[in-house]
Design an enzyme around this catalytic site. Structure first.
Site, mmCIF file in Angstrom:
data_model
loop_
_atom_site.group_PDB
_atom_site.id
_atom_site.type_symbol
_atom_site.label_atom_id
_atom_site.label_comp_id
_atom_site.label_asym_id
_atom_site.label_seq_id
_atom_site.Cartn_x
_atom_site.Cartn_y
_atom_site.Cartn_z
ATOM 1 N N GLU A 172 -4.860 1.656 3.099
ATOM 2 C CA GLU A 172 -4.711 0.472 3.958
ATOM 3 C C GLU A 172 -4.657 0.864 5.419
ATOM 4 O O GLU A 172 -5.184 0.148 6.281
ATOM 5 C CB GLU A 172 -3.450 -0.301 3.567
ATOM 6 N N GLU A 173 -4.033 1.997 5.711
ATOM 7 C CA GLU A 173 -3.830 2.395 7.101
ATOM 8 C C GLU A 173 -5.136 2.752 7.820
ATOM 9 O O GLU A 173 -5.171 2.792 9.045
ATOM 10 C CB GLU A 173 -2.852 3.576 7.180
ATOM 11 N N ASP A 195 4.588 -6.232 3.710
ATOM 12 C CA ASP A 195 4.121 -5.219 4.655
ATOM 13 C C ASP A 195 4.475 -5.582 6.094
ATOM 14 O O ASP A 195 3.882 -5.055 7.028
ATOM 15 C CB ASP A 195 2.595 -5.061 4.510
ATOM 16 N N HIS A 245 4.651 4.283 12.182
ATOM 17 C CA HIS A 245 3.629 5.261 12.571
ATOM 18 C C HIS A 245 4.144 6.324 13.536
ATOM 19 O O HIS A 245 3.353 6.917 14.264
ATOM 20 C CB HIS A 245 2.396 4.581 13.191
ATOM 21 N N ASP A 285 -0.382 4.454 0.989
ATOM 22 C CA ASP A 285 -0.739 5.499 1.953
ATOM 23 C C ASP A 285 0.098 5.341 3.219
ATOM 24 O O ASP A 285 0.671 4.280 3.472
ATOM 25 C CB ASP A 285 -2.222 5.449 2.291
ATOM 26 N N HIS A 332 0.842 -1.207 0.000
ATOM 27 C CA HIS A 332 0.000 0.000 0.000
ATOM 28 C C HIS A 332 0.867 1.244 0.000
ATOM 29 O O HIS A 332 1.983 1.249 0.523
ATOM 30 C CB HIS A 332 -0.949 -0.001 1.199
#
Length: 415
Positions: free
Chosen positions: A175-176, A198, A384, A80, A78
């Site tokens: 996805e997040e 991932d 994150h 994003d 992904h």
């Protein structure tokens, strides 16, 4: 490895933060800046059938170079980044030949990435690390995965002596925020199975993840002058606090690991008259997962019963929605696809770390959509947040794993 570094930096410096409060797909228009770049790069390295749809889903094909039948496989990541921490203005730092000590991310704000707190750093002594500047996340989740997939396809194009079947690649938005698979066209993708790139640490190989649900709970109150409030005022914020205190005290993210599930308060805001609580619910075990959801509803019912006479209607309104399920149920019948990835790692001298994901990936939902999809390491750590980093050597080894899986798929006899 410089080519890998340059590609990764070109991706992470594009802001692709998603937005859970947006109803569109992609949830932020800026995600398309990277999506369109990926389309251009896939075309430039020689892939065919490169497409991007109106939702921002990117797909491409590396045609087979063998004359026998080989299963079509896929690799997915992904583009994003998480809204948990800003992804605007990412300015990566490159630490070459890491010495095992503290890394100053931002001297002005005294932000330090230290192995005394993040012990995994010591696994990468002597390697090249890419870190943040302490003010943003890095975006290795999952732009490391993007980098690895594109680089692996480029390598296979440039080395036709490596035999492989048809390979499909897919890149998703959002996805997040749990919406990465919402509009993924599994039939168009056309793979018999796939792998998401991932994961985190070198060697991670995962085919189990949480069952996941989200809860939105509204608490109502009654505003009365505080000087004359006895027996009349109902403070919705205090009721929300009672709700949180009724949850199992130690079943929270910071006190659980492995297969242990949790409740996690992700949002709380309100006033005397109305308060809103957001909660996520996670457990690998389906029965325990259902019990956790039932507990949320039971606590709500208990609160309503407590205030029924005084308030006259439900004072606590709970909405619980499932988000995704444990992919194990869908992957186990095809466990050979896990074996294949494990074999690829072992042939490359990488020790597989087979363990459950304490989270979810696009692969968890894709598995339930008919595309069994285990998860492979992408190399990054501390996702994150401002302490995120990725060893370049781990990204290179992820590239090697993709290439090896492609090669093994073309040379393995499947039942």
């Amino acid at each position: 490895m410089q080519h890998l570094i340059d590609r990764f930096i070109s991706y992470v410096t594009i802001d692709t933060e998603s937005d859970a409060h947006s109803p569109t797909t992609p949830s932020t228009a800026k995600q398309l800046d990277l999506a369109n770049l990926l389309v251009h790069e896939l075309q430039a390295i020689g892939l065919t059938e490169v497409t991007i749809d109106e939702k921002g889903y990117v797909m491409g094909t590396l045609p087979s170079n063998v004359d026998h039948e080989v299963p079509t496989i896929g690799f997915v990541s992904h583009y994003d980044t998480s809204p948990d921490f800003t992804g605007k203005g990412v300015s990566p730092q490159i630490v070459r030949n890491y010495d095992g000590g503290d890394i100053v991310l931002n001297a002005e704000k005294n932000i330090v990435l230290s192995p005394s707190y993040f012990e995994d750093l010591l696994l990468y002594k002597g390697q090249t690390l890419i870190t943040t500047n302490g003010l943003t996340l890095l975006g290795a989740d999952d732009k490391a995965g993007l980098t690895e997939i594109v680089s692996a396809m480029e390598y296979l194009v440039q080395h036709p002596e490596i035999k492989h079947g048809k390979i499909r690649v897919g890149f998703t938005p959002d996805e997040e925020i749990g919406r990465g698979a919402d509009f993924f066209d599994v039939e168009q993708f056309g793979a018999q199975w796939a792998y998401t790139m991932d994961g985190s640490q070198l060697g991670e190989l995962e085919y189990e993840n949480f069952n996941a649900a989200g809860a939105k709970i509204t608490f109502k109150g009654k505003s009365v002058h505080p000087g004359y409030a006895k027996g009349k005022m109902i403070n919705s914020m205090l009721i929300a606090n009672d709700f949180i205190n009724a949850l199992p005290k130690h079943e929270i993210p910071q006190e659980t690991e492995g297969y242990e599930g949790f409740f996690h308060v992700t949002g709380l805001n309100g006033s005397l008259e109305e308060t809103h609580l957001e909660l996520i619910i996670r457990d690998h075990d389906r029965a325990k997962f259902e019990a956790r959801k039932a507990l949320v509803l039971q606590i709500s019912a208990d609160i309503n019963a407590r205030f029924a006479a005084q308030f006259g209607e439900d004072i606590c309104i709970a909405e619980v929605k499932d988000q995704y399920y444990n992919m194990r149920e869908k992957v186990e019948p095809m466990y050979f696809i896990v074996d294949l990835a494990e074999q690829a790692m072992r042939e490359l001298g990488i020790e597989p770390l087979i363990k459950p994901i304490r989270g979810g990936t696009d692969g968890s939902r894709l598995s339930y959509m008919g595309l069994p999809c285990p998860n492979i390491f992408a190399g990054g750590h501390n996702f994150h947040g401002k302490y995120e980093y990725v060893p370049v050597e781990s990204m290179q080894k992820a590239v090697d794993v993709i290439v090896k899986i492609a090669e093994l798929t073309a040379t393995t006899k499947f039942q």
